[in-house]
Design an enzyme around this catalytic site. Structure first.
Site, mmCIF file in Angstrom:
data_model
loop_
_atom_site.group_PDB
_atom_site.id
_atom_site.type_symbol
_atom_site.label_atom_id
_atom_site.label_comp_id
_atom_site.label_asym_id
_atom_site.label_seq_id
_atom_site.Cartn_x
_atom_site.Cartn_y
_atom_site.Cartn_z
ATOM 1 N N SER A 191 0.846 -1.410 -0.138
ATOM 2 C CA SER A 191 -0.057 0.088 0.097
ATOM 3 C C SER A 191 0.950 1.081 0.041
ATOM 4 O O SER A 191 2.144 1.194 0.475
ATOM 5 C CB SER A 191 -0.940 0.039 1.356
ATOM 6 N N TYR A 200 -1.542 -0.933 10.444
ATOM 7 C CA TYR A 200 -1.942 -1.460 8.825
ATOM 8 C C TYR A 200 -0.468 -0.841 8.151
ATOM 9 O O TYR A 200 0.187 -1.789 7.430
ATOM 10 C CB TYR A 200 -3.019 -0.987 8.142
ATOM 11 N N LYS A 232 2.587 -3.276 5.899
ATOM 12 C CA LYS A 232 2.390 -2.902 4.595
ATOM 13 C C LYS A 232 4.107 -2.344 4.243
ATOM 14 O O LYS A 232 4.550 -2.738 3.417
ATOM 15 C CB LYS A 232 1.534 -1.788 4.097
HETATM 16 N N1 LIG Z 1 -8.325 -0.651 -1.537
HETATM 17 C C1 LIG Z 1 -7.611 0.313 -1.426
HETATM 18 O O1 LIG Z 1 -7.798 1.432 -1.408
HETATM 19 C C2 LIG Z 1 -6.138 -0.412 -1.218
HETATM 20 C C3 LIG Z 1 -5.152 0.576 -1.161
HETATM 21 C C4 LIG Z 1 -4.022 0.103 -0.935
HETATM 22 C C5 LIG Z 1 -3.755 -1.256 -0.738
HETATM 23 N N2 LIG Z 1 -4.651 -2.057 -1.015
HETATM 24 C C6 LIG Z 1 -4.433 -3.537 -0.776
HETATM 25 O O2 LIG Z 1 -4.900 -4.399 -1.729
HETATM 26 C C7 LIG Z 1 -5.260 -5.652 -1.656
HETATM 27 C C8 LIG Z 1 -6.723 -5.960 -1.620
HETATM 28 O O3 LIG Z 1 -7.544 -4.920 -1.102
HETATM 29 P P1 LIG Z 1 -9.053 -4.594 -1.459
HETATM 30 O O4 LIG Z 1 -9.108 -3.232 -1.611
HETATM 31 O O5 LIG Z 1 -9.226 -5.333 -2.867
HETATM 32 O O6 LIG Z 1 -9.855 -5.498 -0.619
HETATM 33 P P2 LIG Z 1 -11.515 -6.354 -0.754
HETATM 34 O O7 LIG Z 1 -12.099 -5.696 -2.003
HETATM 35 O O8 LIG Z 1 -11.994 -6.254 0.538
HETATM 36 O O9 LIG Z 1 -10.783 -7.765 -1.061
HETATM 37 C C9 LIG Z 1 -10.179 -8.414 -0.173
HETATM 38 C C10 LIG Z 1 -10.198 -9.834 -0.528
HETATM 39 O O10 LIG Z 1 -9.394 -10.603 0.396
HETATM 40 C C11 LIG Z 1 -10.052 -11.603 0.844
HETATM 41 N N3 LIG Z 1 -9.704 -12.038 2.115
HETATM 42 C C12 LIG Z 1 -9.471 -11.146 3.236
HETATM 43 N N4 LIG Z 1 -9.057 -11.509 4.412
HETATM 44 C C13 LIG Z 1 -8.648 -12.904 4.133
HETATM 45 C C14 LIG Z 1 -8.158 -13.977 4.812
HETATM 46 N N5 LIG Z 1 -7.857 -13.912 6.037
HETATM 47 N N6 LIG Z 1 -7.859 -15.119 3.866
HETATM 48 C C15 LIG Z 1 -8.208 -15.213 2.597
HETATM 49 N N7 LIG Z 1 -8.582 -14.354 1.912
HETATM 50 C C16 LIG Z 1 -9.001 -12.968 2.546
HETATM 51 C C17 LIG Z 1 -11.481 -11.281 0.690
HETATM 52 O O11 LIG Z 1 -12.472 -12.325 0.728
HETATM 53 P P3 LIG Z 1 -12.932 -12.924 1.999
HETATM 54 O O12 LIG Z 1 -13.676 -11.920 2.820
HETATM 55 O O13 LIG Z 1 -14.303 -13.692 1.430
HETATM 56 O O14 LIG Z 1 -12.079 -13.775 2.646
HETATM 57 C C18 LIG Z 1 -11.517 -10.578 -0.583
HETATM 58 O O15 LIG Z 1 -11.349 -11.426 -1.625
HETATM 59 C C19 LIG Z 1 -5.121 -5.776 0.171
HETATM 60 O O16 LIG Z 1 -3.778 -6.122 0.352
HETATM 61 C C20 LIG Z 1 -4.714 -4.301 0.557
HETATM 62 O O17 LIG Z 1 -3.962 -3.991 1.888
HETATM 63 C C21 LIG Z 1 -5.920 -1.719 -1.047
#
Ligand SMILES: NC(=O)c1ccc[n+]([C@@H]2O[C@H](COP(=O)([O-])OP(=O)(O)OC[C@H]3O[C@@H](n4cnc5c(N)ncnc54)[C@H](OP(=O)(O)O)[C@@H]3O)[C@@H](O)[C@H]2O)c1
Length: 252
Positions: A141, A154, A158
């Protein structure tokens, strides 16, 4: 030049929605067979059905060793190889000052955001990549490159994931390339609290490129790193944030 992943197999954690699903979609369109995993089997099944050809699923919790083992074995059994591992799933159970965090939520954040990517990589390395090569992409992130009033815990995980990326890049070369992506605010469920109720528009205005990220913005960079286009890139972290860091540096 069209970027292709024909004949390759990718395993994407957290592939049922958001950024992981975007990566699965782009990888499948580039010709890869993609195994997605998340805790909820039904969401995985729905995502696989929605994306269509080339996408497979096996549910599991990334923090549970027996699930990691089962998902990786299922990928090997059904698809025969794992050329690309995307450590994408993460958690953020705590918002507040880092100095005030309680031990269980500190440990949980590290377990999912740092320990799990290490041990998934270790398993895939031992099972396939050590002998056959591959690419690992860790989804970090932009928070791992800065500080935050409420997301410090968090962000520390990261930042550590960025260092783990560099460390493993040095250790696993030349067989395996290890890189990280550091997105800014992407409109997903995970980050909803940061963009809902008009908050996203304020953030978007502060980004030089004047919009929030879409999963596809991250997925395109992941594709470049996973495919032959990334063949001389390892140990790098690419910030994908609409210029947010540039703007921050200017005002700072
Ligand atoms: N969105 C942002 O603004 C942002 C910014 C910077 C970085 N990120 C990073 O991008 C990545 C994806 O985030 P996202 O925004 O796409 O999140 P999201 O839409 O909430 O999706 C998260 C995914 O991870 C799965 N997951 C969560 N906990 C899990 C566990 N313990 N075991 C297996 N699967 C798990 C969820 O499915 P289930 O709940 O069904 O398990 C879902 O498929 C993360 O690493 C996050 O830190 C996001």
């Amino acid at each position: 030049m069209e970027i292709r992943l024909d004949g390759k197999v990718a395993l994407v954690t957290g592939g049922s929605r958001g950024i992981g699903k975007g990566i699965a979609e782009v990888f499948a369109a580039a010709g890869a067979q993609v195994m997605i995993t998340s805790r909820n089997e039904q969401s995985c099944a729905e995502a696989a059905r929605e994306i269509g050809e080339g996408v497979h699923f096996e549910a599991g919790h990334i923090g549970h060793d027996e699930d990691a083992e089962r998902v990786i074995e299922a990928t090997m059994d059904r698809l025969g190889r794992i050329d690309v591992l995307v450590n994408n799933a993460a958690t953020n159970p705590y918002a507040g000052r880092t100095i005030e965090v309680d031990r269980p939520r500190w440990d949980k954040t590290f377990e999912i955001n740092l320990t799990a990517p290490l041990f998934w990589t270790q398993r895939v390395w031992n099972r396939f990549m050590k002998g056959k090569g591959g690419a690992v992409i860790n989804v970090s992130s932009v928070g791992g490159l800065a500080t935050s009033p409420t997301l410090g815990v968090y962000d520390v995980t990261k930042a550590a994931l960025i260092h783990l990326t560099t460390q493993l890049a040095a250790e696993l070369a030349p067989q395996v390339r290890v890189n990280a992506l550091a997105p800014g605010l992407v409109k997903t469920d995970f980050a909803k609290v940061l963009w809902e109720g008009g908050k996203g528009e304020t953030v978007a205005k502060a980004y030089p490129l004047k919009r929030l990220g879409e999963p596809e913005d991250v997925a395109r960079a992941a594709l470049f790193l996973a495919a032959d286009t990334g063949r001389w890139i390892t140990g790098q972290t690419w910030a994908l944030e609409g210029g947010a860091l540039a703007a921050f540096r200017r005002t700072a």
